[in-house]
Design a protein around this motif. Sequence first.
Motif, mmCIF file in Angstrom:
data_model
loop_
_atom_site.group_PDB
_atom_site.id
_atom_site.type_symbol
_atom_site.label_atom_id
_atom_site.label_comp_id
_atom_site.label_asym_id
_atom_site.label_seq_id
_atom_site.Cartn_x
_atom_site.Cartn_y
_atom_site.Cartn_z
ATOM 1 N N PHE A 79 0.763 -1.158 -0.012
ATOM 2 C CA PHE A 79 -0.076 0.031 0.047
ATOM 3 C C PHE A 79 0.952 1.116 -0.144
ATOM 4 C CE2 PHE A 79 -4.522 -0.197 0.169
ATOM 5 C CZ PHE A 79 -4.674 -1.640 0.151
ATOM 6 N N VAL A 80 1.936 1.273 0.790
ATOM 7 C CA VAL A 80 2.902 2.342 0.723
ATOM 8 C C VAL A 80 3.403 2.652 -0.520
ATOM 9 C CG1 VAL A 80 5.118 3.479 1.779
ATOM 10 C CG2 VAL A 80 3.314 2.360 3.257
ATOM 11 N N VAL A 81 3.911 1.551 -1.102
ATOM 12 C CA VAL A 81 4.413 1.680 -2.536
ATOM 13 C C VAL A 81 3.506 2.215 -3.483
ATOM 14 C CG1 VAL A 81 5.574 0.717 -4.407
ATOM 15 C CG2 VAL A 81 6.325 0.256 -2.101
ATOM 16 N N LYS A 82 2.283 1.623 -3.309
ATOM 17 C CA LYS A 82 0.900 1.978 -4.402
ATOM 18 C C LYS A 82 0.769 3.312 -4.285
ATOM 19 C CE LYS A 82 -3.636 0.555 -4.302
ATOM 20 N NZ LYS A 82 -4.544 1.843 -4.330
ATOM 21 N N GLU A 83 0.589 3.833 -3.066
ATOM 22 C CA GLU A 83 0.267 5.281 -3.103
ATOM 23 C C GLU A 83 1.201 6.411 -3.238
ATOM 24 O OE1 GLU A 83 -2.895 6.588 -1.699
ATOM 25 O OE2 GLU A 83 -3.684 4.689 -1.719
#
Lengths: 290, 270, 301
Positions: free
Chosen positions: A31-35
């Motif tokens: 999620f951190v990478v995606k955002e």
Amino acid sequence: MFQSNKDRLLTALVIGMAAIAGSIVVIIAIFVVKESIPAMTHIGGSRFLTDESWHPADDAPRGQFNLLPILLGTVLSSMGAICVAAPLGVLSAVFCQFYAPLRVARWYRMIIELMAGVPSVVFGLWGLVVLVPIVASIHPPGQSLFTGIIILTLMILPTVVLLTDAAFSSVSHSYRQGAAALGLSRATTVLSVMIPAAWSGIVTAVLLGLVRALGETMAVVMVCGNVVRLPKGLFDPVRTLTGTIALEMGYARGDHRASLFFCGMVLLILVAVLVASIEIANRRGRHDTT
Amino acid sequence: MTSSKPVSVRDPSPQNSPRVTATNLTIRYGDKVALRDVSLTFEPGTITAILGPSGSGKTSLLTSLNRLTDLIPGCRVDGSLLLGEEEVLRQQTDVVSLRHRVGMIFQRPNLFPMSIRRNLELPLREHGSRNQNQINEKIERTLVEVGLWDEVKDRMERSALTLSGGQQQRLCLARALVLDPEVLLLDEPCSALDPISTGVVETLLVNLRSRCTLIVVTHNLAQARRIADKSALLWSEGDGGRLVETGETRTMFGSPRESVTEAYLRGYVG
Amino acid sequence: MTRRKTWFQFLFDVSVWLSPLPIAGLFLWLIGDLILRGSGAFWPDAAEVGGNSVVIVFEQIIQFLTAAPERAGRGGGIGPILISTGLILSVCMTVALPIGLGTAIGLSEFLPVNSRFGRLVRRSLDVLSGVPSIVFGLFGNAFFCRFLGLKFSIASGGLTLACMVLPLLIRSAEEGFRAVPDSQRQAAAALGFSRWSTVFRIILPQASLGIVVGLILGTGRALAETAALIFTSGYVDRMPRSLGDSGRSLSIHIYDLSMNVPGGNENAYASALVLVASLAVINLGAHQLMTRLLKREVAYA
């Protein structure tokens, strides 16, 4: 293995739970990478280092995204803290293990354990209300890198002291006995025998303290001044990665929000690198402990 | 093998205890062979002592008899093990039911940290007993059988761990006996006990022959002489324990057939 | 040459003896300041010293703990905030306990000792315990608030905290299981107990102390947490009406009062005193239980 149906179900359930628990960290990373992808595609790596300043906007072209002062703020505050906390922490662990009478050592350990339990906002509150005015009277403005380092040092000391203490405890008693039998002084025993023997544990303690310093948010926000500018001296205010996220998430949208996630990603990478180094240090030093 | 049914009082007689037959039993832990190709018969209603030095596979043999070897990762048991007419080593064997019929006593007492009563009640309830009266009756009868009733009847609710070593081991015996096992496995049951407690336990074991087949692993040759009807000697040259000799205890001790047996029994080796 | 070594050793000895002083000194200063300034909010003003001052102090404390904040927190109390904090903690523990316990049981009782899956899970939990709390806040915001649509709420905050305390809970529970000697498992197996019967009737009761210790420590950790909650449970200081409402925790209240509310320092200190006092009680409880756990282990020997 013979199991009733109910048993088989229960076993599947707990294995499933273990899978969930194990996948949390992966989901967080995803999620951190995606955002942060919008930040990486719209803003791009070079802009993070070469833009004029940090004045982020929700729309990439209209804002400035130079992370350098913020990165520097993180690095300087954490490194500063560990440079003070490491020697101080190791020395006081030495005090606890080899110099202090039993009762004093017990009291000291208790104080350190209490310190470990104090929440960061409380450290920050004290720093803000008590330390900052004192520092300001020496060298304004008060909220600065210097104050931040002091508070961070206090916060990571318990980690360093307790882990180093544990490392010393697990060193085989035969080393201490051997040194005593040779008539070595306490200082020599500690410096030449015990510290080398507990080395991997000490390195772990220091690195974990550094991890803690990097991740610290609230106390840092409260005493560091939060001005995004390359600090020219020890008493200038600084901003850290964690502080940036904490202060701007409330109103950041679009690319600005993505750039904050990007900061989070950088933090994760830093932590991952440190944790990996701890692993390596431990693997090498395994021969010295019981 | 039938699934667990409520514990009922069986008529304790040697005819009801089955014969235990091991054929070509080989036990491996990973690559290491602990027991090699052992064939033995344990006659109903007898006490058989399994003798041999450390590493000869005695405990491995014992723990395979109630499939406790299943708990050890990497352990493989090959060959055949018959409890009466039924093969024990099959995949489909109901081990829970097996361990109901084959009880085990360990070297050190391993009572649960609960009251004396609960230690005895738990196995009964686990295997299906519901009637509290029946349970209480069974508990009292078994405690009488092991000679503990008078000693503990006034402290049934106190922790079992407050008993002495000898009492604890007898309580372990009682705990195994409440399930009316047909076979009882004992792994050096007296090695942690003082001589007086040892005597009490040994007398108890001899009396238990009337209701089950006993197999005792022991280091103590004098003990084997005292209580065992039959004996079997296991010996390892480093590549797994083999059966060297077996027979009536008196015969084996008096005129051993193998030279290894003679050397071991006289204390020259092992 | 011997003389020179002694000089260096002397210097080392001195530094060792001096090293605990700044640490203990600064910390005791902090605690003393906290107690003084924090309780200062409860001492009656000179004008009010009419009746029994002890009773007045007591009343002030109760008033503070139950009343709602006024004027952005400068006045009034922390009642709704304590409720919100309690709710967040409840959500956190209600989710983390079953998953943590189940994982610990799976890892220590049902997976083979050197299983790859087990090692992977443990490794990932180790990494999880190193993740900075602000990153948990980012994750919580992106996952619970946005992706799952829970928005700023007590539920989001609690769930985020559950992720944070999970490694701690699992580690403590596993310690509890490890403390149960294998002889107990063997005894149960020999008596024909199934694996799960052994777990429920023999192992869990004996490991319960370790599990409770983990629960208490986890609660302490969650209570002290701020950064993970700012963007998940929100800032609202009113009484929450449901788990879907936003609500601030005690630590966030302290932060807000000291940084954003001019004149809020007095109540910030009072709140900080309440927070630290609660943590002290919690940790004392855990400590007592741990000593009892150690005493029990000796009984097995």
